[in-house]
Design a protein around this motif. Structure first.
Motif, PDB file in Angstrom:
ATOM      1  N   ASP A 260     -14.370 -12.999  89.750  1.00 38.94           N
ATOM      2  CA  ASP A 260     -15.055 -13.678  89.393  1.00 38.94           C
ATOM      3  C   ASP A 260     -16.168 -12.732  88.455  1.00 38.94           C
ATOM      4  N   PRO A 261     -16.198 -13.047  87.175  1.00 36.60           N
ATOM      5  CA  PRO A 261     -16.956 -12.291  86.300  1.00 36.60           C
ATOM      6  C   PRO A 261     -18.017 -12.669  86.213  1.00 36.60           C
ATOM      7  N   HIS A 262     -18.644 -13.830  86.943  1.00 35.47           N
ATOM      8  CA  HIS A 262     -19.995 -14.453  86.368  1.00 35.47           C
ATOM      9  C   HIS A 262     -21.139 -13.965  87.475  1.00 35.47           C
ATOM     10  N   HIS A 263     -20.769 -13.426  88.501  1.00 39.14           N
ATOM     11  CA  HIS A 263     -21.862 -13.094  89.554  1.00 39.14           C
ATOM     12  C   HIS A 263     -21.854 -11.415  89.656  1.00 39.14           C
ATOM     13  N   LEU A 264     -23.160 -11.204  90.027  1.00 43.28           N
ATOM     14  CA  LEU A 264     -23.524  -9.987  90.136  1.00 43.28           C
ATOM     15  C   LEU A 264     -22.882  -9.268  91.691  1.00 43.28           C
ATOM     16  N   VAL A 265     -22.636  -8.006  91.654  1.00 43.70           N
ATOM     17  CA  VAL A 265     -21.942  -7.386  92.752  1.00 43.70           C
ATOM     18  C   VAL A 265     -22.781  -6.279  93.106  1.00 43.70           C
ATOM     19  N   THR A 266     -23.035  -5.952  94.365  1.00 42.46           N
ATOM     20  CA  THR A 266     -23.865  -4.776  94.842  1.00 42.46           C
ATOM     21  C   THR A 266     -23.223  -4.203  96.205  1.00 42.46           C
ATOM     22  N   THR A 267     -23.844  -3.134  96.773  1.00 45.90           N
ATOM     23  CA  THR A 267     -23.310  -2.637  97.909  1.00 45.90           C
ATOM     24  C   THR A 267     -23.525  -2.892  99.139  1.00 45.90           C
ATOM     25  N   GLY A 268     -24.934  -3.200  99.405  1.00 47.99           N
ATOM     26  CA  GLY A 268     -25.425  -3.501 100.850  1.00 47.99           C
ATOM     27  C   GLY A 268     -25.857  -2.223 101.500  1.00 47.99           C
ATOM     28  N   SER A 269     -26.031  -1.284 100.709  1.00 48.02           N
ATOM     29  CA  SER A 269     -26.537   0.275 101.194  1.00 48.02           C
ATOM     30  C   SER A 269     -27.877   0.284 101.605  1.00 48.02           C
ATOM     31  N   GLU A 270     -28.296   1.067 102.825  1.00 49.94           N
ATOM     32  CA  GLU A 270     -29.371   1.123 103.264  1.00 49.94           C
ATOM     33  C   GLU A 270     -30.451   2.021 102.304  1.00 49.94           C
ATOM     34  N   GLY A 271     -29.641   2.976 101.228  1.00 52.27           N
ATOM     35  CA  GLY A 271     -30.303   3.700 100.710  1.00 52.27           C
ATOM     36  C   GLY A 271     -30.109   5.342 101.251  1.00 52.27           C
ATOM     37  N   LEU A 272     -30.996   6.163 101.383  1.00 52.93           N
ATOM     38  CA  LEU A 272     -30.971   7.513 101.690  1.00 52.93           C
ATOM     39  C   LEU A 272     -30.583   7.578 103.285  1.00 52.93           C
ATOM     40  N   LYS A 273     -30.995   6.746 104.129  1.00 54.12           N
ATOM     41  CA  LYS A 273     -30.550   6.566 105.576  1.00 54.12           C
ATOM     42  C   LYS A 273     -29.196   6.234 105.885  1.00 54.12           C
ATOM     43  N   GLY A 274     -28.483   5.740 104.900  1.00 49.68           N
ATOM     44  CA  GLY A 274     -27.226   5.330 104.878  1.00 49.68           C
ATOM     45  C   GLY A 274     -26.232   6.235 104.077  1.00 49.68           C
ATOM     46  N   SER A 275     -26.861   7.251 103.552  1.00 48.61           N
ATOM     47  CA  SER A 275     -26.084   8.177 102.538  1.00 48.61           C
ATOM     48  C   SER A 275     -26.346   9.462 103.033  1.00 48.61           C
ATOM     49  N   ILE A 276     -26.428   9.737 104.252  1.00 48.68           N
ATOM     50  CA  ILE A 276     -26.650  11.216 105.017  1.00 48.68           C
ATOM     51  C   ILE A 276     -27.647  11.894 104.365  1.00 48.68           C
ATOM     52  N   GLU A 277     -28.837  11.288 104.011  1.00 47.10           N
ATOM     53  CA  GLU A 277     -30.127  11.744 103.539  1.00 47.10           C
ATOM     54  C   GLU A 277     -30.010  12.529 102.076  1.00 47.10           C
ATOM     55  N   ARG A 278     -29.090  12.321 101.349  1.00 51.32           N
ATOM     56  CA  ARG A 278     -28.654  12.841 100.263  1.00 51.32           C
ATOM     57  C   ARG A 278     -28.901  12.027  98.999  1.00 51.32           C
ATOM     58  N   GLU A 279     -29.739  12.401  98.295  1.00 48.79           N
ATOM     59  CA  GLU A 279     -30.085  11.415  96.766  1.00 48.79           C
ATOM     60  C   GLU A 279     -28.866  11.326  95.948  1.00 48.79           C
ATOM     61  N   ASP A 280     -28.111  12.418  95.794  1.00 46.24           N
ATOM     62  CA  ASP A 280     -26.935  12.336  95.001  1.00 46.24           C
ATOM     63  C   ASP A 280     -25.905  11.267  95.485  1.00 46.24           C
ATOM     64  N   ALA A 327     -40.861   4.910  97.033  1.00 42.16           N
ATOM     65  CA  ALA A 327     -40.962   5.627  95.867  1.00 42.16           C
ATOM     66  C   ALA A 327     -39.861   6.356  95.419  1.00 42.16           C
ATOM     67  N   THR A 328     -39.387   6.830  96.428  1.00 39.88           N
ATOM     68  CA  THR A 328     -38.039   7.686  96.170  1.00 39.88           C
ATOM     69  C   THR A 328     -36.771   6.915  95.585  1.00 39.88           C
ATOM     70  N   HIS A 329     -36.743   5.448  96.105  1.00 40.51           N
ATOM     71  CA  HIS A 329     -35.616   4.738  95.817  1.00 40.51           C
ATOM     72  C   HIS A 329     -35.897   4.049  94.393  1.00 40.51           C
ATOM     73  N   VAL A 330     -37.403   3.751  94.159  1.00 39.20           N
ATOM     74  CA  VAL A 330     -37.733   3.554  92.716  1.00 39.20           C
ATOM     75  C   VAL A 330     -37.416   4.337  91.698  1.00 39.20           C
ATOM     76  N   ARG A 331     -37.611   5.782  92.130  1.00 39.09           N
ATOM     77  CA  ARG A 331     -37.077   6.862  91.122  1.00 39.09           C
ATOM     78  C   ARG A 331     -35.635   6.691  90.929  1.00 39.09           C
ATOM     79  N   LEU A 332     -35.083   6.571  92.061  1.00 40.93           N
ATOM     80  CA  LEU A 332     -33.520   6.735  92.008  1.00 40.93           C
ATOM     81  C   LEU A 332     -32.993   5.549  91.169  1.00 40.93           C
ATOM     82  N   ALA A 333     -33.599   4.237  91.163  1.00 41.20           N
ATOM     83  CA  ALA A 333     -33.155   3.298  90.470  1.00 41.20           C
ATOM     84  C   ALA A 333     -33.580   3.417  89.093  1.00 41.20           C
ATOM     85  N   ARG A 334     -34.653   3.679  88.484  1.00 40.66           N
ATOM     86  CA  ARG A 334     -34.795   4.134  87.238  1.00 40.66           C
ATOM     87  C   ARG A 334     -33.954   5.105  86.889  1.00 40.66           C
ATOM     88  N   GLN A 335     -33.524   6.247  87.435  1.00 42.98           N
ATOM     89  CA  GLN A 335     -32.420   7.254  87.117  1.00 42.98           C
ATOM     90  C   GLN A 335     -31.161   6.491  86.674  1.00 42.98           C
TER      91      GLN A 335
END
Length: 447
Positions: A260-280, A327-335
């Motif tokens: 399906d090339p027409h629709h967006l795809v994303t992860t469903g992630s919680e962000g940092l709390k679902g990523s062992i608290e690591r920005e990388d 604020a952290t996730h806004v910064r990461l999204a900008r990055q």
């Protein structure tokens, strides 16, 4: 990003259509390209305009939409009308659930371990999407779940490992055994193949109500890989599992894009709390060109950022952590250069074990105002925050049991899933003050 490539392809189709006198639109769909939600840098666009939204979670839409003993299409219509009146433009709903031995999983499910899927429930999803289209709402549909309440990855693993599984919150398997066990999904090709078969069936499905292929339906804003996928619970498991986790995200997202090339795809992630608290880890999980935007979830009570039994004394400290998390996730999204959606945020009513709709929502309303103010401020600054989905809409449902626990077979579906106390985080149709906060935010974004 894939979304930009789709726009280019759509633009070429438009030119060809004009040259031959054929109707313009996305090839084969009969739909104008602008009707699909697309990504333009840090922002969403639809109908040639920026697309920002106040949204909600309504995981149980397909169950209400089913023409069966467990469905209630009349209630679904009433709930959607209420949400539309509040200014809600987007709903996050689940498009998968597995028939599971796990204690707190919902029944019925969309599928068992075989290749036959529950057509009644799939038609319930059809009906829900058709009703959203009538109200010009869009949907984010998640196709798997890390957690147990819809069967989820633990159930897929049980189907390929001779029936072995553990229940969440089992005293014999304390935290973080459940997420650590679940992390084996990302390196198990047999479990992943079962999920891919189901993803293909849904993404390529033709809606039995509208006659339109899901892949061609602009009512769907995005496909989501899973609800809150995590690489594991402990560093000891999650860190060595990261390559498998990233590979699963990238290959599954690319697989959906190929279907399906027409629709967006994303992860469903919680962000940092679902990523062992690591920005990388957050950045790596969203860096794939097949992932169009970033997501985050915010749960101050679940994360012990405040004390539900003493909100007056602990609210402000929790609010400071919420502000920093946003604020952290806004910064990461900008990055990353991608939009950001706060697609889950929830807060309890006033007091511990407060689940009844008659209990005030003083602090819940303050929390909602904080989230919404952050979105509005970032929109004004031209930032990546494009929308939010509160968790979740209870509407007219009321708990059937004095202990507010869900019992298998209950039909009074709420935003609080089966593993949670019914009424814990959801917004009832009688919550006038919370609804006023939602309505004001929706109006601000629309302006």
């Amino acid at each position: 990003m894939y979304s930009r490539r789709s726009i280019i392809v759509g633009g070429a189709t438009l030119v060809a259509g004009c040259a031959t006198g054929a109707p313009s639109g996305v090839a084969g769909t009969g739909v104008a390209p602008s009707r699909f939600v697309t990504v333009d840098g840090l922002h969403f666009r639809r109908d040639g305009k920026p697309y920002r939204y106040a949204g909600a979670n309504l995981w149980y839409g397909a169950w209400l939409g089913a023409d069966s003993a467990y469905g209630d299409r009349a209630r679904l219509a009433r709930e959607l009308d209420r949400l539309q009146a509040l200014g809600i433009r987007n709903l996050r709903i689940i498009g998968s659930a597995e028939e599971s031995p796990l204690r707190n999983s919902i029944t019925p499910g969309f599928r068992g371990s075989g290749s036959t899927y529950n057509e009644d429930l799939l038609k319930g999803l059809d009906w829900t999407l058709a009703e959203l289209a009538k109200r010009d709402m869009t949907a984010v549909v998640y196709l798997a779940n890390f957690w147990e309440w819809s069967g989820g990855m633990m159930t897929y693993l049980s189907w390929v490992n001779d029936g072995k599984y553990i229940n969440m919150n089992d005293p014999a398997h304390p935290w973080p055994e459940f997420p650590d066990w679940n992390a084996a999904f990302y390196s198990n090709p047999r479990a992943q193949a079962l999920l891919r078969d189901y993803i293909k069936a849904v993404v390529t499905r033709t809606n039995s109500v509208t006659g339109r292929r899901y892949a061609d339906d602009p009512t769907i804003m995005a496909w989501q890989l899973a609800n809150e996928p995590r690489p594991g619970g402990s560093d000891a498991v999650a860190v060595p599992n990261l390559p498998h986790f990233y590979r699963w995200i990238d290959t599954t997202a690319r697989y959906i894009k190929a279907l399906d090339p027409h629709h967006l795809v994303t992860t469903g992630s919680e962000g940092l709390k679902g990523s062992i608290e690591r920005e990388d880890v957050v950045l790596a999980a969203h860096r794939s060109p097949a992932i169009d935007y970033m997501t985050t979830h915010i749960w101050p009570n679940n994360w012990s950022w405040m004390d539900a039994g003493n909100l007056a004394a602990t609210y402000d400290a929790g609010a400071a952590k919420v502000a920093d998390y946003i604020a952290t996730h806004v910064r990461l999204a900008r990055q990353l250069g991608k939009p950001l959606v706060i697609e889950e945020f929830g807060y309890p009513r006033d007091g511990a074990a407060a689940y009844d709709p008659g209990i005030p929502t003083t602090f819940k309303d303050r929390f909602y105002r904080q989230i919404y103010a952050a979105v509005e401020a970032d929109v004004a600054a031209g930032g990546p925050l494009a929308g939010s989905n509160f968790w979740a809409w209870n509407g007219e449902a009321r708990s059937r049991h004095a202990d507010h626990r869900f019992v298998r077979g209950d039909l009074a579906y709420m935003g609080d899933p089966p593993h949670e106390p019914q009424g814990w985080y959801g917004v009832f149709d009688s919550d006038a003050s919370t609804q006023a906060v939602i309505r004001a935010h929706a109006k601000a974004l629309a302006g």
